[in-house]
Motif scaffolding. Sequence first.
Motif, PDB file in Angstrom:
ATOM      1  N   UNK A 106       0.827  -1.210   0.000  1.00  0.00           N
ATOM      2  CA  UNK A 106       0.000   0.000   0.000  1.00  0.00           C
ATOM      3  C   UNK A 106       0.862   1.262   0.000  1.00  0.00           C
ATOM      4  N   UNK A 107       1.851   1.281   0.868  1.00  0.00           N
ATOM      5  CA  UNK A 107       2.737   2.447   0.925  1.00  0.00           C
ATOM      6  C   UNK A 107       3.530   2.537  -0.381  1.00  0.00           C
ATOM      7  N   UNK A 108       3.902   1.386  -0.932  1.00  0.00           N
ATOM      8  CA  UNK A 108       4.693   1.367  -2.176  1.00  0.00           C
ATOM      9  C   UNK A 108       3.953   2.028  -3.326  1.00  0.00           C
ATOM     10  N   UNK A 137      -7.477  11.070  -0.771  1.00  0.00           N
ATOM     11  CA  UNK A 137      -8.789  10.496  -0.446  1.00  0.00           C
ATOM     12  C   UNK A 137      -9.301  11.205   0.805  1.00  0.00           C
ATOM     13  N   UNK A 138     -10.587  11.057   1.115  1.00  0.00           N
ATOM     14  CA  UNK A 138     -11.035  11.489   2.446  1.00  0.00           C
ATOM     15  C   UNK A 138     -10.266  10.704   3.501  1.00  0.00           C
ATOM     16  N   UNK A 139      -9.774   9.529   3.123  1.00  0.00           N
ATOM     17  CA  UNK A 139      -8.977   8.714   4.047  1.00  0.00           C
ATOM     18  C   UNK A 139      -7.591   9.307   4.286  1.00  0.00           C
ATOM     19  N   UNK A 140      -7.259  10.386   3.624  1.00  0.00           N
ATOM     20  CA  UNK A 140      -6.053  11.142   3.935  1.00  0.00           C
ATOM     21  C   UNK A 140      -6.335  12.263   4.923  1.00  0.00           C
ATOM     22  N   UNK A 148      -5.801   0.906   8.006  1.00  0.00           N
ATOM     23  CA  UNK A 148      -4.538   1.326   8.626  1.00  0.00           C
ATOM     24  C   UNK A 148      -3.506   1.788   7.600  1.00  0.00           C
ATOM     25  N   UNK A 149      -3.180   0.921   6.652  1.00  0.00           N
ATOM     26  CA  UNK A 149      -2.131   1.264   5.680  1.00  0.00           C
ATOM     27  C   UNK A 149      -2.626   2.328   4.702  1.00  0.00           C
ATOM     28  N   UNK A 154      -2.436   7.741   2.357  1.00  0.00           N
ATOM     29  CA  UNK A 154      -3.150   8.905   1.824  1.00  0.00           C
ATOM     30  C   UNK A 154      -2.885  10.162   2.657  1.00  0.00           C
ATOM     31  N   UNK A 155      -2.684   9.973   3.972  1.00  0.00           N
ATOM     32  CA  UNK A 155      -2.271  11.104   4.808  1.00  0.00           C
ATOM     33  C   UNK A 155      -0.889  11.584   4.402  1.00  0.00           C
ATOM     34  N   UNK A 156      -0.021  10.634   4.066  1.00  0.00           N
ATOM     35  CA  UNK A 156       1.327  10.988   3.597  1.00  0.00           C
ATOM     36  C   UNK A 156       1.275  11.795   2.314  1.00  0.00           C
TER      37      UNK A 156
END
Length: 251
Positions: A106-108, A137-140, A148-149, A154-156
């Motif tokens: 996911x991070x990749x 995303x709203x998930x950011x 979690x991932x 998305x916050x990153x």
Amino acid sequence: MAGRVQDKVVLVTGAGGGLGRGFCRSLAAEGAIVVATDRDLRLAEAAAAEANGTALPLDVTEDGAWAAAIAAVTERFGRLDGLVNNAGVAILKSIEETTLADWRLTIGVNLDGVFLGCKHAIGLMKATGGSIVNVSSVSGLIGGHNLAAYNASKGGVRLLTKSVALHCARAGYGIRCNSVHPSFVDTPMVDAMIAGTDDPERARQRLVRQVPLGRIATPEDIAPLVLYLLSDESRFVTGSEMVVDGGVTAG
Ligand SMILES: NC(=O)c1ccc[n+]([C@@H]2O[C@H](COP(=O)([O-])OP(=O)(O)OC[C@H]3O[C@@H](n4cnc5c(N)ncnc54)[C@H](O)[C@@H]3O)[C@@H](O)[C@H]2O)c1
């Protein structure tokens, strides 16, 4: 009549997915020269065909693949006016369920991919200026117990976008960089999430109930915002986080 992004060369990653295809279509309708890329070349070709554009293979997690794609754009067009870092994956798991492999995948894709995209695109874009749109995303912006991932990635993207924007402004490159934050959109990604539940119809209704405007978005609900950010209409907009979520994060 000239389109809103007339003759701008715009590269879209993950172009073969639901949102990517929608972005390619709306860009083409407003005059852009679309470079549709995807890890799966056949999907990129389908998106390019709808947008009268060019298809390239591009796995966003690979530094060398980015170098090759930017070299191909340089050779063919000599410039890059827009980049949509859209490729993404979502795994519905809590922190306890998420494996290290899930996390790295996911991070990749979602964060390394955007990092590499910004880095490589700036190298070409800084000659003429341009606009980078990072699909978060709203998930950011808000958390989910089983994301979690995805939340972390998305916050990153949200804050990486601001750093890129500030660097490019300071360097005087004429490159703007913004993030967009959709809620649920009717695409294969959401279909897969719903299909993975015990009762897909109930899961879909649960998603709908979370949206104050009362429905899941379509790619056509999100594309106008991306078009705006790639066009010169947004010339004073950089480092912004633009929400297009039917009201999900308003409450
Ligand atoms: N659908 C939603 O509800 C929603 C909501 C908010 C944000 N987003 C974000 O929008 C973006 C697009 O999502 P979508 O719903 O269109 O998903 P999708 O699954 O329909 O499409 C994703 C595309 O990315 C490609 N891809 C996956 N890994 C890749 C890699 N390593 N390199 C290059 N391409 C790769 C896939 O082949 C696919 O074509 C993602 O970043 C997603 O997180 C989606």
